[in-house]
Each structure stands twice: as structure tokens, then as C-alpha cells.
Design an enzyme around this catalytic site. Sequence first.
Site, mmCIF file in Angstrom:
data_model
loop_
_atom_site.group_PDB
_atom_site.id
_atom_site.type_symbol
_atom_site.label_atom_id
_atom_site.label_comp_id
_atom_site.label_asym_id
_atom_site.label_seq_id
_atom_site.Cartn_x
_atom_site.Cartn_y
_atom_site.Cartn_z
ATOM 1 N N ALA A 194 13.702 -24.206 8.114
ATOM 2 C CA ALA A 194 13.299 -25.509 7.587
ATOM 3 C C ALA A 194 11.863 -25.527 7.082
ATOM 4 O O ALA A 194 11.534 -26.295 6.181
ATOM 5 C CB ALA A 194 13.493 -26.580 8.657
ATOM 6 N N THR A 195 10.999 -24.687 7.645
ATOM 7 C CA THR A 195 9.621 -24.638 7.139
ATOM 8 C C THR A 195 9.638 -24.217 5.674
ATOM 9 O O THR A 195 8.985 -24.832 4.822
ATOM 10 C CB THR A 195 8.758 -23.669 7.975
ATOM 11 O OG1 THR A 195 8.590 -24.228 9.281
ATOM 12 C CG2 THR A 195 7.392 -23.449 7.347
ATOM 13 N N ASN A 251 10.884 -35.257 15.525
ATOM 14 C CA ASN A 251 11.097 -34.179 16.492
ATOM 15 C C ASN A 251 10.487 -34.467 17.868
ATOM 16 O O ASN A 251 10.916 -33.901 18.860
ATOM 17 C CB ASN A 251 10.537 -32.856 15.950
ATOM 18 C CG ASN A 251 9.126 -32.993 15.419
ATOM 19 O OD1 ASN A 251 8.847 -33.854 14.583
ATOM 20 N ND2 ASN A 251 8.226 -32.160 15.900
ATOM 21 N N GLN A 284 16.256 -32.492 12.743
ATOM 22 C CA GLN A 284 16.630 -33.027 14.056
ATOM 23 C C GLN A 284 17.822 -33.984 13.996
ATOM 24 O O GLN A 284 18.249 -34.477 15.032
ATOM 25 C CB GLN A 284 15.428 -33.751 14.681
ATOM 26 C CG GLN A 284 14.238 -32.857 14.964
ATOM 27 C CD GLN A 284 14.411 -31.980 16.196
ATOM 28 O OE1 GLN A 284 15.375 -32.118 16.951
ATOM 29 N NE2 GLN A 284 13.489 -31.061 16.399
ATOM 30 N N SER A 321 17.977 -26.685 9.417
ATOM 31 C CA SER A 321 17.704 -25.456 10.151
ATOM 32 C C SER A 321 18.913 -25.131 11.006
ATOM 33 O O SER A 321 19.590 -26.037 11.484
ATOM 34 C CB SER A 321 16.483 -25.670 11.044
ATOM 35 O OG SER A 321 16.269 -24.538 11.837
ATOM 36 N N ALA A 322 19.188 -23.839 11.220
ATOM 37 C CA ALA A 322 20.344 -23.469 12.043
ATOM 38 C C ALA A 322 20.038 -23.521 13.535
ATOM 39 O O ALA A 322 20.891 -23.885 14.338
ATOM 40 C CB ALA A 322 20.832 -22.068 11.661
ATOM 41 N N HIS A 323 18.799 -23.179 13.912
ATOM 42 C CA HIS A 323 18.557 -23.005 15.356
ATOM 43 C C HIS A 323 18.437 -24.314 16.132
ATOM 44 O O HIS A 323 18.390 -24.306 17.351
ATOM 45 C CB HIS A 323 17.347 -22.087 15.609
ATOM 46 C CG HIS A 323 16.009 -22.739 15.441
ATOM 47 N ND1 HIS A 323 15.243 -23.130 16.511
ATOM 48 C CD2 HIS A 323 15.286 -23.047 14.346
ATOM 49 C CE1 HIS A 323 14.098 -23.652 16.070
ATOM 50 N NE2 HIS A 323 14.110 -23.608 14.758
ATOM 51 N N THR A 350 17.617 -10.844 -0.653
ATOM 52 C CA THR A 350 18.969 -10.487 -0.210
ATOM 53 C C THR A 350 19.441 -11.451 0.863
ATOM 54 O O THR A 350 18.713 -11.726 1.822
ATOM 55 C CB THR A 350 18.985 -9.054 0.357
ATOM 56 O OG1 THR A 350 18.606 -8.159 -0.693
ATOM 57 C CG2 THR A 350 20.369 -8.667 0.867
ATOM 58 N N CYS A 397 5.649 -26.273 18.134
ATOM 59 C CA CYS A 397 4.659 -25.697 17.216
ATOM 60 C C CYS A 397 3.243 -26.070 17.607
ATOM 61 O O CYS A 397 2.303 -25.345 17.330
ATOM 62 C CB CYS A 397 4.917 -26.187 15.793
ATOM 63 S SG CYS A 397 6.645 -26.167 15.371
#
Length: 404
Positions: free
Chosen positions: A75-76, A155, A183, A203-205, A243, A328
Amino acid sequence: MKLPIYLDYSATCPVDPRVAEKMMQCLTMDGLFGNPASRSHRFGWQAEEAVDLARNQVAELIGADPREIVFTSGATESNNLAIKGVAHFYAGKGKHIVTSKTEHKAVLDTCRQLEREGYEVTYLEPMPNGLFTLEQIEGALRDDTILVSIMHVNNEIGVVQNIAAIGELCRSRKILLHVDAVQSVGKIPVDVEALKVDLLSMSAHKVYGPKGIGALYVRRKPRVRLEAQMHGGGHERGMRSGTLPTHQIVGMGEAFRIAKEEMVSEGQRIMALRQRLWDGIKDIEAVYINGDLEQRVPGNLNVSFAYVEGESLIMALKDLAVSSGSACTSASLEPSYVLRALGLNDELAHSSIRFSMGRFTTEEEIDYAIKLIRDSIGRLREMSPLWEMYKDGVDLNTVEWAHH
């Protein structure tokens, strides 16, 4: 029950075992290890097929066309690509951007960089409950405004902004809207058509997928143009070269598929856990909830415990993995800038803890947490001279402290 108990799902989630299983099938010689851009043999075709399926799964969760999904490293990068990409492409139209003081650093620092390049940015201040009014946003718009960037769910305090209304406003003024939905995606319904957004970061995580992979939704109709920030082989329709990491993309797709399937049931279960935690601690004296309790994502509870130092509380709660801000910024001893923007004083901001629960949180863990919090607060306050003064009826705001 295993200790410590993980209550920091807003920082990251463990990968769901079903996701890990799918990812492992894309790594070795007997799996889908090919380069999705290799068009001349089966290894490439199979990898491309796996990426296409994942792209569909990501698009389905937010009601988008798969051609509107651009995979990024997280996401960043999505926030950087959206904000800088739009700012640079539409610079001829105007150089003014509207955002808020409670955004994630990936948005704030990107805007700061654009200010150094000669752009103007307006940073909106939220109401004490963390929300923004439509009037506030409308009042900040100018003729040269090209972009509004507002997060869907915060967040730190978990409040949900009314993006649909903001989207309606921006569209009527022909201004692009970027939303950081890290979020909210997978936790509450997100539909890019209903929300009327032009760009949306994911974001995936934060959805039980792997770290290091994310996506940016870029609207096709009406078409949103971006200037690429990463140049190379022209992957992702020229918007983001590099890639494609098949295993991470497949993991993200599977994570988003599961989230879509389980969102309603999981949302109710996690909401009940949050309520259980709040019910267990809300009668402690001088405890305040940060952010609106109604317009809030299910898994977030941000609480200030007055007259207790946040760092010492986190130490006392060593059996709970919690944080006092975003991951962060958790290494800095500065009070949370999000809570300061809500109008909290330094002391209250310093004494706040974010509890965030998720897919693997149990009732047993919440009950253990409640007991631990109650015991720790009692113990720490007994040692606190400020608590003693407060109990004696001293108004601490009127005390003149000696400065050394």
C-alpha cells in the site's frame, strides 16, 4: 491458550494457512514458477493464468473490473503511485491537493514531497470523533484542486469515513478521489462504484495475505491517467514495471477470496469480541475511547487510560501484543499524531493503547486480556503520584510544573 496473545491485527495479520498452501504451489519446479510475462511456453502461460485468477479475486472484493487492478509491492507504493502519478500527470490542470492530518504516513510524506516540488497541500483537521464533515472538505476545494486523498478506515482509531458522500462531491467538481482502503478492504463492504472513488490502495498483509504485495485500483470509466513511478518492461499496462511475483499475487487473490466469503460472519464475531473487551474495561475510572464508537471498523478499540504512561502500560501488558499507535511510528516516543489531531493532550495521547483483534482471536484470549488490563492499571496507578493528586481533587491542568 498460548502467550503472548496477538492483539495487533491492525499492524499485520498472520497469513491464513489456506493462503500459504496456495502460495507454496507457485515456487518450485513442480509448481507454477514461470514468469507470467513469458509468452512462449507453458510455464509462463500457467503463471499468467494464476495471476489472472488472482486479479479477478482482488477485483471481485471491491466490485471492480480486473483490468482496473495494478499490482504493487504494497500500500505504501500504491499511495505513492496514486498521489504522485496523478499530481505529475495533471500538473497542467492544477497543483492543489486536499488530504487530512490523520492519514497514514505513506500519504502524508508523499504529499510533503510534492510540496517540495511546488504543489500546495491542504491538511484537514478532523472533528474530535475522528470524522470529517462534507462541508469541511467542500470548503477546502479550489479551482486548481486536482486530487482529494482521504482514508476509508483510520489505522489507529478505526473510524470509517463517509467516502460515498465525498466521492459524490468530488465527482460533481471533476476532482479525482484517492482512498487508502488498507484497513477497510476485507473487513467492511467496499464497492468502488458505490463509493465513487477513482483510485483505491490495498494491501494483502492486512487481509491475512503475505507482506510485500498490494494493489492500486485505477478507474477506467471515466478514465484516470497516471504517470508511472517505476519504469522498466512496461508491466501492468505501463503503470508499474517489474516481474510479477506470482506466489505473492496468488496469495493476495486467495486472501481476498476468503475475505469476501467470510466477511459478514467474521465481522459479527469480531465485533462481539471488541464489545466484550470494551464491556470488560469501560468501568475502570478515567478510561476514554478514542474515535467514534458507532462509525467504526469491527476489530479496532483505541483506549486512553489517564494517569498511566503508555510505555509502562505496554511493558506491564507484556503478555498482550498491542501498540500505542501505528506500527510504523511505534518506535518513536512521540505521542500519536493521529490522537493529537483529535485534540487529545500529550498525556492522554501517551496513555493510549490500540487493541485490534482478528480471525484467530478467541473469547478466552479477550477474557485473559481484560483481567490483565484491570490488574495492570490498578497497579500502575497505585504507583503514580499524578493519580494520587487526581484522587485528591487536584486539577492537574492548573498545576505549574517546575522545568529543569
